[in-house]
Design a protein around this motif. Structure first.
Motif, short mmCIF file in Angstrom:
data_model
loop_
_atom_site.label_atom_id
_atom_site.label_comp_id
_atom_site.label_asym_id
_atom_site.label_seq_id
_atom_site.Cartn_x
_atom_site.Cartn_y
_atom_site.Cartn_z
N VAL A 126 1.69 6.77 -6.56
CA VAL A 126 1.26 8.03 -7.39
C VAL A 126 1.53 9.27 -7.00
CG1 VAL A 126 -1.35 8.40 -6.95
CG2 VAL A 126 -1.58 5.95 -7.05
N VAL A 127 2.63 9.75 -6.05
CA VAL A 127 2.41 10.85 -5.88
C VAL A 127 3.85 10.57 -6.52
CG1 VAL A 127 3.72 11.68 -3.78
CG2 VAL A 127 1.57 11.05 -4.02
N ILE B 47 2.73 1.34 -3.48
CA ILE B 47 1.28 1.97 -4.01
C ILE B 47 0.82 3.57 -4.47
CG2 ILE B 47 -0.78 2.20 -5.49
CD1 ILE B 47 -0.61 -1.19 -4.86
N GLY B 48 1.05 4.07 -3.21
CA GLY B 48 1.07 5.65 -3.09
C GLY B 48 2.20 6.16 -3.62
N PHE B 49 3.49 6.07 -2.88
CA PHE B 49 4.22 6.92 -3.84
C PHE B 49 4.00 6.67 -4.73
CE2 PHE B 49 8.40 5.94 -5.75
CZ PHE B 49 9.57 7.22 -4.43
N ARG C 103 2.78 11.94 -10.02
CA ARG C 103 2.12 12.92 -9.99
C ARG C 103 2.88 14.16 -10.49
NH1 ARG C 103 -4.36 12.64 -6.82
NH2 ARG C 103 -5.48 11.81 -8.30
N VAL D 236 0.55 -1.48 -0.27
CA VAL D 236 0.34 0.22 -0.36
C VAL D 236 1.11 1.73 0.30
CG1 VAL D 236 -1.59 1.58 1.31
CG2 VAL D 236 -2.18 -1.36 0.86
N VAL D 237 1.69 1.36 0.90
CA VAL D 237 2.60 2.15 0.73
C VAL D 237 3.44 2.63 -0.39
CG1 VAL D 237 4.68 2.99 1.78
CG2 VAL D 237 3.40 2.28 3.50
#
Length: 87
Positions: free
Chosen positions: A60-61, A56-58, A64, A53-54
């Motif tokens: 995405v950020v 995948i969040g990284f 972007r 999860v971490v």
């Protein structure tokens, strides 16, 4: 007034394939690798899912942020070409 044009992921990958791949696909590969590693070695899935999860969040950020950098470079290039054409 400026019109905001969304930058597609395909356009971003075509403009800078290496950096885009490292920022978007690298963390996803690490997440999948960690989940597979926990399965093979019998480690609690909570740890590997949290890591995934971490990551995948990284991804995405970071993607972007990379897209924002690309839009800014493209905007600055357009402005430079406009200034040159008016001279």
């Amino acid at each position: 007034m400026s019109v905001r044009q969304p930058l597609s992921l395909v356009e971003l990958f075509l403009a800078t394939p290496a950096k885009s791949s490292l920022l978007a696909l690298g963390p996803l590969a690490l997440a999948l690798g960690q989940i597979g590693n926990s399965y093979v070695n019998g480690i609690s899935p909570a740890v590997s899912v949290g890591f995934a999860v971490v990551m995948i969040g990284f991804a995405v950020v970071a993607t972007r942020h990379h897209a924002a950098e690309h839009r800014l470079r493209r905007l600055e290039g357009d402005l430079e070409s406009d200034v040159r054409s008016t001279r």
